[in-house]
Design a protein around this motif. Structure first.
Motif, PDB file in Angstrom:
ATOM      1  N   ILE A 154      39.311  34.332  34.259  1.00 55.84           N
ATOM      2  CA  ILE A 154      38.723  35.245  33.283  1.00 55.84           C
ATOM      3  C   ILE A 154      37.552  34.546  32.614  1.00 55.84           C
ATOM      4  N   ASP A 155      36.349  35.102  32.792  1.00 51.91           N
ATOM      5  CA  ASP A 155      35.147  34.485  32.225  1.00 51.91           C
ATOM      6  C   ASP A 155      34.067  35.565  32.098  1.00 51.91           C
ATOM      7  N   ASP A 156      33.517  35.733  30.911  1.00 54.65           N
ATOM      8  CA  ASP A 156      32.488  36.756  30.701  1.00 54.65           C
ATOM      9  C   ASP A 156      31.280  36.553  31.611  1.00 54.65           C
ATOM     10  N   PHE A 157      31.054  35.334  32.039  1.00 54.92           N
ATOM     11  CA  PHE A 157      29.891  35.008  32.864  1.00 54.92           C
ATOM     12  C   PHE A 157      29.916  35.777  34.190  1.00 54.92           C
ATOM     13  N   ILE A 158      31.101  36.092  34.691  1.00 59.50           N
ATOM     14  CA  ILE A 158      31.196  36.704  36.027  1.00 59.50           C
ATOM     15  C   ILE A 158      31.229  38.232  36.005  1.00 59.50           C
ATOM     16  N   ALA A 159      31.142  38.833  34.834  1.00 59.30           N
ATOM     17  CA  ALA A 159      31.124  40.303  34.778  1.00 59.30           C
ATOM     18  C   ALA A 159      29.798  40.812  35.342  1.00 59.30           C
ATOM     19  N   PRO A 160      29.830  41.813  36.223  1.00 61.48           N
ATOM     20  CA  PRO A 160      28.582  42.350  36.799  1.00 61.48           C
ATOM     21  C   PRO A 160      27.645  42.908  35.724  1.00 61.48           C
ATOM     22  N   ASP A 161      26.351  42.808  35.983  1.00 59.88           N
ATOM     23  CA  ASP A 161      25.349  43.385  35.077  1.00 59.88           C
ATOM     24  C   ASP A 161      25.213  44.884  35.298  1.00 59.88           C
ATOM     25  N   VAL A 162      25.362  45.295  36.553  1.00 61.61           N
ATOM     26  CA  VAL A 162      25.196  46.701  36.923  1.00 61.61           C
ATOM     27  C   VAL A 162      26.353  47.122  37.832  1.00 61.61           C
ATOM     28  N   ALA A 163      26.912  48.286  37.555  1.00 58.24           N
ATOM     29  CA  ALA A 163      27.932  48.874  38.432  1.00 58.24           C
ATOM     30  C   ALA A 163      27.406  50.206  38.944  1.00 58.24           C
ATOM     31  N   ILE A 164      27.456  50.404  40.260  1.00 63.54           N
ATOM     32  CA  ILE A 164      27.015  51.660  40.860  1.00 63.54           C
ATOM     33  C   ILE A 164      28.223  52.335  41.490  1.00 63.54           C
ATOM     34  N   LEU A 165      28.614  53.474  40.932  1.00 61.07           N
ATOM     35  CA  LEU A 165      29.783  54.214  41.413  1.00 61.07           C
ATOM     36  C   LEU A 165      29.308  55.392  42.251  1.00 61.07           C
ATOM     37  N   ASP A 166      29.103  55.144  43.508  1.00 55.28           N
ATOM     38  CA  ASP A 166      28.669  56.184  44.432  1.00 55.28           C
ATOM     39  C   ASP A 166      29.860  56.565  45.293  1.00 55.28           C
ATOM     40  N   SER A 167      30.438  57.725  45.019  1.00 52.93           N
ATOM     41  CA  SER A 167      31.686  58.085  45.702  1.00 52.93           C
ATOM     42  C   SER A 167      31.492  58.337  47.193  1.00 52.93           C
ATOM     43  N   SER A 168      30.249  58.450  47.646  1.00 51.70           N
ATOM     44  CA  SER A 168      30.039  58.585  49.096  1.00 51.70           C
ATOM     45  C   SER A 168      30.463  57.304  49.813  1.00 51.70           C
ATOM     46  N   CYS A 169      30.513  56.190  49.088  1.00 52.60           N
ATOM     47  CA  CYS A 169      30.923  54.909  49.676  1.00 52.60           C
ATOM     48  C   CYS A 169      32.427  54.825  49.896  1.00 52.60           C
ATOM     49  N   ILE A 170      33.174  55.796  49.356  1.00 56.78           N
ATOM     50  CA  ILE A 170      34.622  55.748  49.556  1.00 56.78           C
ATOM     51  C   ILE A 170      35.109  56.934  50.389  1.00 56.78           C
ATOM     52  N   ASP A 171      34.183  57.604  51.080  1.00 55.79           N
ATOM     53  CA  ASP A 171      34.569  58.699  51.964  1.00 55.79           C
ATOM     54  C   ASP A 171      35.490  58.187  53.072  1.00 55.79           C
ATOM     55  N   GLY A 172      36.512  58.951  53.391  1.00 52.83           N
ATOM     56  CA  GLY A 172      37.327  58.663  54.568  1.00 52.83           C
ATOM     57  C   GLY A 172      38.232  57.458  54.472  1.00 52.83           C
ATOM     58  N   LEU A 173      38.614  57.034  53.248  1.00 51.57           N
ATOM     59  CA  LEU A 173      39.561  55.926  53.142  1.00 51.57           C
ATOM     60  C   LEU A 173      40.921  56.339  53.703  1.00 51.57           C
ATOM     61  N   PRO A 174      41.627  55.443  54.397  1.00 52.86           N
ATOM     62  CA  PRO A 174      42.970  55.758  54.876  1.00 52.86           C
ATOM     63  C   PRO A 174      43.897  56.092  53.708  1.00 52.86           C
ATOM     64  N   GLN A 175      44.876  56.955  53.952  1.00 50.25           N
ATOM     65  CA  GLN A 175      45.784  57.379  52.880  1.00 50.25           C
ATOM     66  C   GLN A 175      46.453  56.195  52.191  1.00 50.25           C
ATOM     67  N   ARG A 176      46.868  55.204  52.961  1.00 50.13           N
ATOM     68  CA  ARG A 176      47.588  54.070  52.358  1.00 50.13           C
ATOM     69  C   ARG A 176      46.701  53.325  51.360  1.00 50.13           C
ATOM     70  N   ILE A 177      45.427  53.170  51.683  1.00 51.45           N
ATOM     71  CA  ILE A 177      44.510  52.487  50.771  1.00 51.45           C
ATOM     72  C   ILE A 177      44.233  53.354  49.550  1.00 51.45           C
ATOM     73  N   VAL A 178      44.115  54.672  49.758  1.00 54.09           N
ATOM     74  CA  VAL A 178      43.948  55.589  48.623  1.00 54.09           C
ATOM     75  C   VAL A 178      45.120  55.428  47.657  1.00 54.09           C
ATOM     76  N   ALA A 179      46.338  55.368  48.204  1.00 54.05           N
ATOM     77  CA  ALA A 179      47.530  55.226  47.373  1.00 54.05           C
ATOM     78  C   ALA A 179      47.557  53.881  46.655  1.00 54.05           C
ATOM     79  N   ASP A 180      47.366  52.795  47.408  1.00 56.08           N
ATOM     80  CA  ASP A 180      47.453  51.454  46.814  1.00 56.08           C
ATOM     81  C   ASP A 180      46.420  51.252  45.713  1.00 56.08           C
ATOM     82  N   THR A 181      45.183  51.614  46.001  1.00 56.80           N
ATOM     83  CA  THR A 181      44.120  51.382  45.017  1.00 56.80           C
ATOM     84  C   THR A 181      44.261  52.326  43.824  1.00 56.80           C
ATOM     85  N   GLY A 182      44.675  53.565  44.086  1.00 58.90           N
ATOM     86  CA  GLY A 182      44.853  54.515  42.988  1.00 58.90           C
ATOM     87  C   GLY A 182      45.967  54.112  42.047  1.00 58.90           C
TER      88      GLY A 182
END
Length: 382
Positions: A154-182
């Motif tokens: 845990i260190d503030d230095f490693i927090a990203p400066d910019v976050a881009i949430l483009d849901s097109s990048c998560i199209d077609g995830l397998p169900q198991r990964i959808v469940a685990d990550t959700g």
């Protein structure tokens, strides 16, 4: 400013909605170092990132040696290439492992420079998640494997400066990964909500994330083409990340880190298998009730319009609703169902419990656990 005052931090600037990845055309810099998992290359998203950066006049050096549960060896390999690249932009593209690897590069490069009397010039750090789970795109947390143990940094230095949430990048995830990550998002939200460091600010975020997950995670699990639900789940992941980076987590993550390190269980699945037992422990449903956690669970029940005529009824209603949600996502009933042999699990219990006791997430848990209590939670979930 003195530490005795509570505070709320959000370092990352967040862009969201579909095709927001195009914002890379506006980045200022000369050379980018891109950390991505191999699947991002196969799906064409890596090339998209390279092309958009090129339009901004930025050349790219790419590292695709990311694998689940990144260890110090992977980070050492990536750092060699990173140092040669002389990059002033660092881009993490992929799931939590890609972002954790990029954070590891930042953390160790900085500390190595300090040890050698050199000051590291920090690059612009951009995180583009391809899963909706870790919230790592806005947190100051990273989990690195060292000598088969998961270490939480845990260190503030490693927090990203910019976050881009483009849901097109998560199209077609397998169900198991959808469940685990959700489910990981749900655990982040719940643990931040009952944390000893929770505030009005983090509570508001955690409540919203829980509501979004309950309303939308089953939708994308059953229909990956539901773009609106996918947007909501990805937003929930980020919102929960903001909550827990300020409030901390709890023993659900401590236990999951230790168990994942011992048996190589995906992090979200580990969290899911432990969640109900941890909530029952925190609320002390058997024995003297813990008012703090029980009241918080009851509040979540009310938000979800579950029966909550009394605090205890609300807590029980929420725990049962979480159990029902997890089962609807195809998660196994117990740890044994993953094929882990009982003798192997029993022999690992003491070490896992000791590791969890030392985890950075344990101090903010609403109840201070003993090693024996953590062992009992493991046994109950097995």
């Amino acid at each position: 400013m003195e530490d005795k005052f509570e505070n709320f931090n959000l370092k990352s600037k967040i862009y969201f909605n579909r095709e927001s990845i195009q914002l890379l055309e506006q980045v200022t810099g000369s050379r980018a170092f891109i950390v991505a998992d191999a699947i991002m290359g196969k799906l064409g998203y890596l090339q998209k990132v390279i092309d958009y950066l090129s339009k901004a006049g930025i050349s790219s050096v790419v590292f695709t040696g990311v694998h689940p549960d990144p260890d110090v060896n992977v980070i050492a390999d990536a750092m060699k290439l990173y140092k040669k690249s002389d990059a002033d932009v660092l881009v993490a593209l992929g799931g939590g492992s890609s972002i954790d690897t990029a954070k590891g590069i930042m953390y160790f490069a900085c500390n190595l420079g300090k040890a050698m009397g050199q000051e590291m010039k920090k690059p612009l750090f951009i995180a583009i998640p391809s899963t909706s789970g870790t919230g790592s795109e806005v947190t100051n947390f990273t989990v690195i494997t060292s000598q088969k143990e998961k270490v939480c940094i845990i260190d503030d230095f490693i927090a990203p400066d910019v976050a881009i949430l483009d849901s097109s990048c998560i199209d077609g995830l397998p169900q198991r990964i959808v469940a685990d990550t959700g489910i990981d998002v749900l655990v982040h939200s719940i643990e931040a909500y009952v944390s000893k460091k929770a505030t009005d600010f983090t509570d508001a975020l955690a409540e919203k994330a829980v509501k979004l997950i309950f309303e939308n995670l089953p939708k994308i699990y059953n229909d990956s083409k539901d773009s609106e639900a996918r947007d909501h789940v990805q937003n929930a992941s980020c919102i929960a990340g903001i909550a827990f980076t300020n409030a901390g987590l709890g023993i659900n993550h401590s236990l999951a880190h230790a168990m994942g390190g011992s048996f190589h269980i995906p992090h979200g699945r580990s969290n899911a298998l432990l969640l109900n037992a941890v909530m029952e422990y925190n609320a002390s449903l058997v024995g003297n009730a813990s008012e703090h956690a029980m009241e918080k669970y009851a509040k979540l029940a009310s938000i979800l319009h579950l029966p909550a005529r009394t605090t205890r009824e609300g807590a029980v209603s929420f725990i049962e609703a979480v159990d029902k949600l997890i089962k609807s996502l195809g998660v196994e009933d117990n740890i044994r169902s993953l094929g882990i042999k009982e003798d192997e699990f029993q022999s690992a219990l003491n070490h896992m419990a000791e590791t969890a006791m030392q985890d950075r997430c344990t101090p903010t848990n609403p109840r201070k656990p003993s090693k024996e209590e953590l062992i009992h939670i493991y046994q109950k979930c097995y």
